[in-house]
Design a protein around this motif. Structure first.
Motif, PDB file in Angstrom:
ATOM      1  N   ILE A  32       0.839  -1.210   0.000  1.00 43.92           N
ATOM      2  CA  ILE A  32       0.000   0.000   0.000  1.00 43.92           C
ATOM      3  C   ILE A  32       0.867   1.251   0.000  1.00 43.92           C
ATOM      4  O   ILE A  32       0.640   2.163  -0.786  1.00 43.92           O
ATOM      5  N   THR A  33       1.853   1.296   0.888  1.00 42.30           N
ATOM      6  CA  THR A  33       2.657   2.517   0.978  1.00 42.30           C
ATOM      7  C   THR A  33       3.450   2.784  -0.303  1.00 42.30           C
ATOM      8  O   THR A  33       3.784   3.930  -0.592  1.00 42.30           O
ATOM      9  N   SER A  37       1.564   8.775  -1.760  1.00 47.44           N
ATOM     10  CA  SER A  37       2.479   9.917  -1.680  1.00 47.44           C
ATOM     11  C   SER A  37       3.076   9.962  -0.271  1.00 47.44           C
ATOM     12  O   SER A  37       2.603   9.274   0.634  1.00 47.44           O
ATOM     13  N   ALA A  38       4.081  10.796  -0.085  1.00 47.82           N
ATOM     14  CA  ALA A  38       4.734  10.910   1.223  1.00 47.82           C
ATOM     15  C   ALA A  38       3.744  11.326   2.307  1.00 47.82           C
ATOM     16  O   ALA A  38       3.752  10.779   3.406  1.00 47.82           O
ATOM     17  N   SER A  39       2.865  12.285   1.987  1.00 47.57           N
ATOM     18  CA  SER A  39       1.906  12.739   2.999  1.00 47.57           C
ATOM     19  C   SER A  39       0.864  11.659   3.305  1.00 47.57           C
ATOM     20  O   SER A  39       0.461  11.490   4.454  1.00 47.57           O
ATOM     21  N   GLU A  40       0.457  10.906   2.268  1.00 45.89           N
ATOM     22  CA  GLU A  40      -0.495   9.814   2.491  1.00 45.89           C
ATOM     23  C   GLU A  40       0.146   8.691   3.309  1.00 45.89           C
ATOM     24  O   GLU A  40      -0.514   8.098   4.168  1.00 45.89           O
ATOM     25  N   GLU A  45       0.538   5.753   8.330  1.00 44.65           N
ATOM     26  CA  GLU A  45       1.373   5.290   9.444  1.00 44.65           C
ATOM     27  C   GLU A  45       0.783   5.724  10.783  1.00 44.65           C
ATOM     28  O   GLU A  45       0.673   4.920  11.713  1.00 44.65           O
ATOM     29  N   SER A  46       0.374   6.971  10.874  1.00 44.87           N
ATOM     30  CA  SER A  46      -0.232   7.478  12.107  1.00 44.87           C
ATOM     31  C   SER A  46      -1.538   6.767  12.420  1.00 44.87           C
ATOM     32  O   SER A  46      -1.789   6.397  13.574  1.00 44.87           O
ATOM     33  N   GLU A  47      -2.367   6.580  11.393  1.00 41.69           N
ATOM     34  CA  GLU A  47      -3.645   5.886  11.585  1.00 41.69           C
ATOM     35  C   GLU A  47      -3.427   4.465  12.079  1.00 41.69           C
ATOM     36  O   GLU A  47      -4.136   4.006  12.984  1.00 41.69           O
ATOM     37  N   GLU A  48      -2.470   3.774  11.482  1.00 38.63           N
ATOM     38  CA  GLU A  48      -2.214   2.383  11.859  1.00 38.63           C
ATOM     39  C   GLU A  48      -1.693   2.284  13.296  1.00 38.63           C
ATOM     40  O   GLU A  48      -2.139   1.443  14.064  1.00 38.63           O
ATOM     41  N   LYS A  49      -0.753   3.148  13.653  1.00 40.57           N
ATOM     42  CA  LYS A  49      -0.224   3.133  15.021  1.00 40.57           C
ATOM     43  C   LYS A  49      -1.333   3.377  16.025  1.00 40.57           C
ATOM     44  O   LYS A  49      -1.426   2.688  17.042  1.00 40.57           O
TER      45      LYS A  49
END
Length: 103
Positions: A32-33, A37-40, A45-49
């Motif tokens: 997925i990553t 884009s870098a911002s996405e 990453e923040s959402e998953e953590k």
């Protein structure tokens, strides 16, 4: 302690299952990553953590509410088992998200 039969302890099995689902999760996460884009990527990453932190806290609370204590063998075994299910669920959700990105 829980056993899966023939006197075989369940804890190593659940830990192994947890580790295998973590590896699958990481594969899907990397797929997925690679499409973001870098911002996405940063947002995901923040959402998953946050999602994992929240869900693991729910597991811990349920186990403690059931009278188990962190560090106890049964607690650790059940935590690993529940977390394996959690990671499996999230891996499948991310795989669906990846499929949508590729349509």
């Amino acid at each position: 302690a829980y056993e899966i039969g023939l006197g075989i302890p369940a804890e190593p099995l659940f830990r192994s299952l947890d580790e295998k689902w973590k590896k699958e999760y990481e594969k899907v996460y990397d797929l997925i990553t690679s499409k973001l884009s870098a911002s996405e990527k940063s947002k995901l990453e923040s959402e998953e953590k946050e999602w994992f932190k929240k869900e693991e806290e729910k597991i811990k609370k349920e186990l403690i509410d059931d009278g188990l204590e962190e560090g106890d063998r049964d607690y650790e075994m059940l935590f690993a088992s529940n977390r394996a299910s959690l990671v499996k669920e999230r891996t499948i959700e991310l795989a669906r998200k990846y499929d949508k990105l590729n349509k």
